[in-house]
Design a protein around this motif. Structure first.
Motif, PDB file in Angstrom:
ATOM      1  N   PHE A   1      50.512  31.680  78.934  1.00  0.00           N
ATOM      2  CA  PHE A   1      51.550  31.197  78.013  1.00  0.00           C
ATOM      3  C   PHE A   1      51.165  31.658  76.617  1.00  0.00           C
ATOM      4  N   SER A   2      52.078  31.476  75.659  1.00  0.00           N
ATOM      5  CA  SER A   2      51.678  31.741  74.285  1.00  0.00           C
ATOM      6  C   SER A   2      52.225  30.653  73.381  1.00  0.00           C
ATOM      7  N   ALA A   3      51.490  30.382  72.313  1.00  0.00           N
ATOM      8  CA  ALA A   3      51.884  29.362  71.350  1.00  0.00           C
ATOM      9  C   ALA A   3      51.960  30.026  69.990  1.00  0.00           C
ATOM     10  N   PRO A   4      53.178  30.193  69.449  1.00  0.00           N
ATOM     11  CA  PRO A   4      53.345  30.928  68.189  1.00  0.00           C
ATOM     12  C   PRO A   4      53.001  30.090  66.950  1.00  0.00           C
ATOM     13  N   ASP A   5      52.790  30.777  65.838  1.00  0.00           N
ATOM     14  CA  ASP A   5      52.518  30.085  64.575  1.00  0.00           C
ATOM     15  C   ASP A   5      53.753  29.326  64.115  1.00  0.00           C
ATOM     16  N   GLY A   6      53.544  28.238  63.388  1.00  0.00           N
ATOM     17  CA  GLY A   6      54.650  27.469  62.834  1.00  0.00           C
ATOM     18  C   GLY A   6      55.474  26.753  63.884  1.00  0.00           C
ATOM     19  N   LYS A   7      54.935  26.639  65.097  1.00  0.00           N
ATOM     20  CA  LYS A   7      55.633  25.924  66.167  1.00  0.00           C
ATOM     21  C   LYS A   7      54.674  24.907  66.801  1.00  0.00           C
ATOM     22  N   VAL A   8      55.277  23.874  67.395  1.00  0.00           N
ATOM     23  CA  VAL A   8      54.478  22.940  68.161  1.00  0.00           C
ATOM     24  C   VAL A   8      54.691  23.254  69.632  1.00  0.00           C
ATOM     25  N   THR A   9      53.596  23.565  70.316  1.00  0.00           N
ATOM     26  CA  THR A   9      53.702  23.870  71.742  1.00  0.00           C
ATOM     27  C   THR A   9      53.048  22.741  72.529  1.00  0.00           C
ATOM     28  N   GLY A  10      53.737  22.233  73.512  1.00  0.00           N
ATOM     29  CA  GLY A  10      53.190  21.124  74.299  1.00  0.00           C
ATOM     30  C   GLY A  10      52.775  21.585  75.681  1.00  0.00           C
ATOM     31  N   LEU A  11      51.539  21.224  76.052  1.00  0.00           N
ATOM     32  CA  LEU A  11      51.103  21.464  77.431  1.00  0.00           C
ATOM     33  C   LEU A  11      51.371  20.174  78.182  1.00  0.00           C
ATOM     34  N   LEU A  12      52.367  20.214  79.048  1.00  0.00           N
ATOM     35  CA  LEU A  12      52.765  18.990  79.724  1.00  0.00           C
ATOM     36  C   LEU A  12      52.386  19.083  81.193  1.00  0.00           C
ATOM     37  N   GLY A  13      51.867  18.000  81.721  1.00  0.00           N
ATOM     38  CA  GLY A  13      51.522  18.035  83.138  1.00  0.00           C
ATOM     39  C   GLY A  13      50.906  16.728  83.548  1.00  0.00           C
ATOM     40  N   PRO A  14      50.925  16.445  84.841  1.00  0.00           N
ATOM     41  CA  PRO A  14      50.316  15.195  85.306  1.00  0.00           C
ATOM     42  C   PRO A  14      48.797  15.237  85.139  1.00  0.00           C
ATOM     43  N   ASN A  15      48.152  14.092  85.325  1.00  0.00           N
ATOM     44  CA  ASN A  15      46.697  14.046  85.228  1.00  0.00           C
ATOM     45  C   ASN A  15      46.074  14.988  86.241  1.00  0.00           C
ATOM     46  N   GLY A  16      45.060  15.719  85.823  1.00  0.00           N
ATOM     47  CA  GLY A  16      44.365  16.606  86.738  1.00  0.00           C
ATOM     48  C   GLY A  16      45.061  17.928  86.978  1.00  0.00           C
ATOM     49  N   ALA A  17      46.092  18.237  86.163  1.00  0.00           N
ATOM     50  CA  ALA A  17      46.839  19.476  86.389  1.00  0.00           C
ATOM     51  C   ALA A  17      46.103  20.684  85.834  1.00  0.00           C
ATOM     52  N   GLY A  18      45.173  20.446  84.902  1.00  0.00           N
ATOM     53  CA  GLY A  18      44.434  21.567  84.316  1.00  0.00           C
ATOM     54  C   GLY A  18      44.665  21.716  82.823  1.00  0.00           C
ATOM     55  N   LYS A  19      45.270  20.712  82.194  1.00  0.00           N
ATOM     56  CA  LYS A  19      45.548  20.795  80.749  1.00  0.00           C
ATOM     57  C   LYS A  19      44.240  20.856  79.947  1.00  0.00           C
TER      58      LYS A  19
ATOM     59  N   LEU B   1      52.289  19.657  59.409  1.00  0.00           N
ATOM     60  CA  LEU B   1      51.375  20.789  59.573  1.00  0.00           C
ATOM     61  C   LEU B   1      52.128  21.999  60.127  1.00  0.00           C
ATOM     62  N   LYS B   2      53.048  21.723  61.009  1.00  0.00           N
ATOM     63  CA  LYS B   2      53.865  22.802  61.592  1.00  0.00           C
ATOM     64  C   LYS B   2      54.637  23.511  60.490  1.00  0.00           C
ATOM     65  N   ASN B   3      55.195  22.719  59.544  1.00  0.00           N
ATOM     66  CA  ASN B   3      55.952  23.328  58.467  1.00  0.00           C
ATOM     67  C   ASN B   3      55.079  24.144  57.527  1.00  0.00           C
ATOM     68  N   GLU B   4      53.778  23.877  57.559  1.00  0.00           N
ATOM     69  CA  GLU B   4      52.863  24.702  56.763  1.00  0.00           C
ATOM     70  C   GLU B   4      52.535  26.008  57.483  1.00  0.00           C
ATOM     71  N   GLY B   5      53.089  26.199  58.665  1.00  0.00           N
ATOM     72  CA  GLY B   5      52.904  27.463  59.371  1.00  0.00           C
ATOM     73  C   GLY B   5      51.744  27.473  60.348  1.00  0.00           C
ATOM     74  N   ILE B   6      51.200  26.285  60.639  1.00  0.00           N
ATOM     75  CA  ILE B   6      50.067  26.211  61.556  1.00  0.00           C
ATOM     76  C   ILE B   6      50.550  26.274  63.006  1.00  0.00           C
ATOM     77  N   CYS B   7      49.756  26.894  63.835  1.00  0.00           N
ATOM     78  CA  CYS B   7      50.065  26.927  65.269  1.00  0.00           C
ATOM     79  C   CYS B   7      49.449  25.681  65.918  1.00  0.00           C
ATOM     80  N   ILE B   8      50.306  24.850  66.498  1.00  0.00           N
ATOM     81  CA  ILE B   8      49.799  23.605  67.073  1.00  0.00           C
ATOM     82  C   ILE B   8      50.010  23.593  68.586  1.00  0.00           C
ATOM     83  N   LEU B   9      48.921  23.336  69.288  1.00  0.00           N
ATOM     84  CA  LEU B   9      49.000  23.246  70.745  1.00  0.00           C
ATOM     85  C   LEU B   9      48.458  21.891  71.144  1.00  0.00           C
ATOM     86  N   PHE B  10      49.264  21.097  71.805  1.00  0.00           N
ATOM     87  CA  PHE B  10      48.702  19.820  72.241  1.00  0.00           C
ATOM     88  C   PHE B  10      49.085  19.485  73.656  1.00  0.00           C
ATOM     89  N   SER B  11      48.218  18.752  74.314  1.00  0.00           N
ATOM     90  CA  SER B  11      48.459  18.424  75.709  1.00  0.00           C
ATOM     91  C   SER B  11      48.867  16.971  75.806  1.00  0.00           C
TER      92      SER B  11
END
Lengths: 243, 392
Positions: free
Chosen positions: A22-40, A178-188
């Motif tokens: 997958f890819s997570a671009p700058d200035g966007k919030v990308t969510g890693l979604l999945g059940p427990n134990g999925a590999g996040k 932070l996203k509006n400051e152009g940071i790339c955010i990835l969270f699970s």
């Protein structure tokens, strides 16, 4: 900018990741979604360089997480699963320790910590030892610690775990800022509503593989479901571990 | 370098604020040894010094049956306490520990003596009772001396030279100085010094590795642009500092507590003054690295704080082994033995305490060898720290 291609990782006979891309671009919030134990968490751990993938490549701002791990570490801020503060140190000392290890010092470091304390509403507790902090305070200090060097990429592992409604809201606002400051955010997260409320891009992981990805709208279209929750359940193939 | 110092400073601050660490590292660890040691020396001196000068109280049943024996005993500093008890009652007294030794002289004693058959006296004692041992031995030797006196008299009455019954005269030539006998005591002192150093570093070694992992603070730490060897070196140096502090406290405590003990009586240089203490400090210094790196390596191999503590407690006994071997086989210092940590420090300190210092090349070998092995353990700890499994 975070990019992962074909990440595989096994622990003994257990295949935790079976080719995650997958890819997570700058200035966007990308969510890693999945059940427990999925590999996040495993995915995040590879991205923040504490695990090495068995196969596949991951880069952050063009630097390979294995070959140039030092360069990667300079450009990321990490909030792991547990906040991991030192209970005998004050909030300021906890943040300053990381600041110094990242090469900051003196007045510049002090001012940056003051700034973060204002931003995260930590001014009251900043000189107190972390021993008696609430879960919300701990998460905020850990977040300030992750942001001390103004990283261009932020990786958060289930950041809202154990937070109350107010703290969750405050965190959400901060992530948007932070996203509006152009940071790339990835969270699970395994909480669908949270991901829906925050993310520009969603990557759904099930049993070590990406099963669907795209904007919330695109996901609904792909699966042909009306609500995002239904789309999620359909993508994973079961409702197991969702709630 | 700056990062190593940052890690070092953080670990020191963090642990200085932990009361439990402070108590065990700088208080219990270093003070336990000197106090116990001084107490033991005083006790053993009390027992052995002034053996025959002191009057010994000796309960005797049937004293009236042997007046001349009683006179002999009294002459030799035994105070006769006449009692009237049976053998059974005497056994009970000894069993209960009320008396160390009871002498019973049966009625037939005088008769047997006159008729030239062996006259029976009963010496009731418990040889397993170490407190009574001194008085038992003294009574036995007095009886033997009296027996000898009687046999000499009998032979002389019959006109026989008493020297005839001594075909062989064994002459004891004992080359042991009081010093040589103190080896065991010195071994204990040296172990207490090593023990207090290890105690000083124990909490830090666990806290900075297994503790950090269990607290969840290791994972974010490893996402920082710091090489792992820098983290480990900073942590090991902090552990070293606590060990050295503990060593200083321990040496101060030894010099205070031993100033109350007549060291010369057990064969040590009579002063444990500032100079000897400073030399011991220097000799022990490289041991801090070996201890800190060794404990850190073991602690990074374990999965939890508890597991780490269990292993480290066993590890703390390892330095005793060479000292015990040295005491058992009374090893003399050689250059090769100087390569062995703990043993070499033991031998060098023993030399210092006996006011018979080893040559500089021996001391240097001990210092360098211990330091190099410490560096090796540090490299091992770094290797263990690099594993992925460190995150648990």
């Amino acid at each position: 900018m975070i990019e992962a291609r074909g990440l595989k990782k096994s622990f003994g006979s257990i295949e935790a990741l079976r080719g995650v891309s997958f890819s997570a671009p700058d200035g966007k919030v990308t969510g890693l979604l999945g059940p427990n134990g999925a590999g996040k968490s495993t995915t995040l751990r590879i991205l923040y360089t504490v695990l090495k993938p068995d196969a596949g490549v991951a880069t952050i701002d063009g630097d390979d997480v294995c070959a140039s791990s030092m360069a990667v570490r300079r450009n990321i801020g990490v909030l792991p699963h547990t906040s991991g503060l030192y209970p005998n140190l004050s909030a300021r000392e906890n943040i300053a320790y990381y600041g110094r290890l990242l090469g900051m010092q003196g007045k510049a470091l002090d001012m940056r910590i003051d700034e973060l304390a204002r931003l995260l509403d930590l001014e009251e507790v900043i000189e107190r030892r972390a021993k008696g902090f609430s879960q919300g305070e701990r998460t905020k200090v850990a977040l300030a610690r992750a942001l001390v060097h103004k990283p261009k990429n932020l990786l958060l592992d289930e950041p809202t775990n154990g937070l109350d409604v107010m703290a969750t809201r405050a965190l959400r606002e901060l992530i948007l800022r932070l996203k509006n400051e152009g940071i790339c955010i990835l969270f699970s997260s395994h909480i669908m509503q949270e991901v829906a409320a925050l993310c520009d891009e969603i990557v759904i992981i099930g049993s070590g593989q990406v099963v669907a990805s795209g904007t919330p709208e695109a996901l609904r279209e792909q699966t042909g479901e009306e609500g995002l929750e239904d789309a999620f359940v359909k993508a994973i193939g079961s409702a197991e571990g969702l709630l | 370098m700056g990062q190593i110092f940052t890690v070092f400073r953080k670990e020191v601050t963090d642990n200085l604020r932990d009361r439990r660490t402070l108590m065990s590292a700088l208080f219990f660890g270093p003070l336990f040894g000197p106090l116990l040691f001084a107490g033991m020396i005083s006790l053993s001196l009390q027992r052995s010094v002034g053996e025959s000068i002191e009057t010994m109280q000796l309960p005797v049943s049937g004293a009236e049956n042997a007046p001349s024996l009683m006179a002999f005993l009294t002459q030799n500093n035994a105070e006769i306490l006449p009692v009237e008890i049976t053998l059974e009652a005497a056994k009970e007294l000894i069993d209960a520990g009320t008396e160390d030794v009871v002498l019973i002289i049966p009625e037939g004693y005088g008769e047997a003596l006159r008729s030239g058959t062996p006259a029976i006296v009963q010496l009731v004692s418990d040889s397993a009772n170490s407190n009574a041992r001194k008085n038992i031995r003294r009574t036995e030797s007095l009886l033997r001396a009296y027996e000898r006196q009687l046999s000499v008299q009998r032979l002389m009455v019959r006109g026989i030279n008493p020297a005839l019954i001594n075909p062989i005269a064994v002459e004891d030539v004992d080359v042991s100085t009081p010093t040589g006998r103190s080896i065991l005591l010195l071994g204990m002192m040296n172990y207490f010094i090593i023990f207090s150093m290890l105690m000083g570093g124990l909490y830090l070694a666990t806290d900075t590795t297994a503790g950090e992992r269990e607290r969840g603070s290791l994972e974010p730490l490893l996402t920082l642009p710091v090489e792992r060897w820098q983290l480990i070196v900073g942590k090991v140096l902090a552990t070293c500092l606590f060990m050295v502090l503990s060593l200083i406290v321990s040496l101060l405590a030894f010099s205070v507590s031993l100033s109350f003990v007549p060291l010369a009586e057990v064969g040590m240089a009579s002063n444990f003054g500032p100079l000897v203490a400073a030399r011991i400090f220097f000799v022990m210094l490289p041991f801090a690295l070996i201890g800190a790196a060794g404990m850190t390596a073991v602690a990074s191999f374990t999965k939890s704080y508890k597991e780490a503590q269990t292993y480290l407690q066993v590890l703390m006994l390892v330095p005793t082994l060479p000292i015990i071997v040295a005491a058992l086989f009374t090893l003399k210092p050689t250059l090769a033995l100087m390569l062995i940590p703990s043993l070499s420090q033991h031998l060098v300190i023993t030399g210092l305490m006996k006011a018979d210092p080893l040559s500089l090349s021996f001391v240097a070998t001990s210092f360098i060898s211990t330091f190099c092995i410490g560096l090796g353990l540090l490299a091992l700890a770094t290797r263990l720290y690099r594993r992925e499994g460190i995150l648990g």
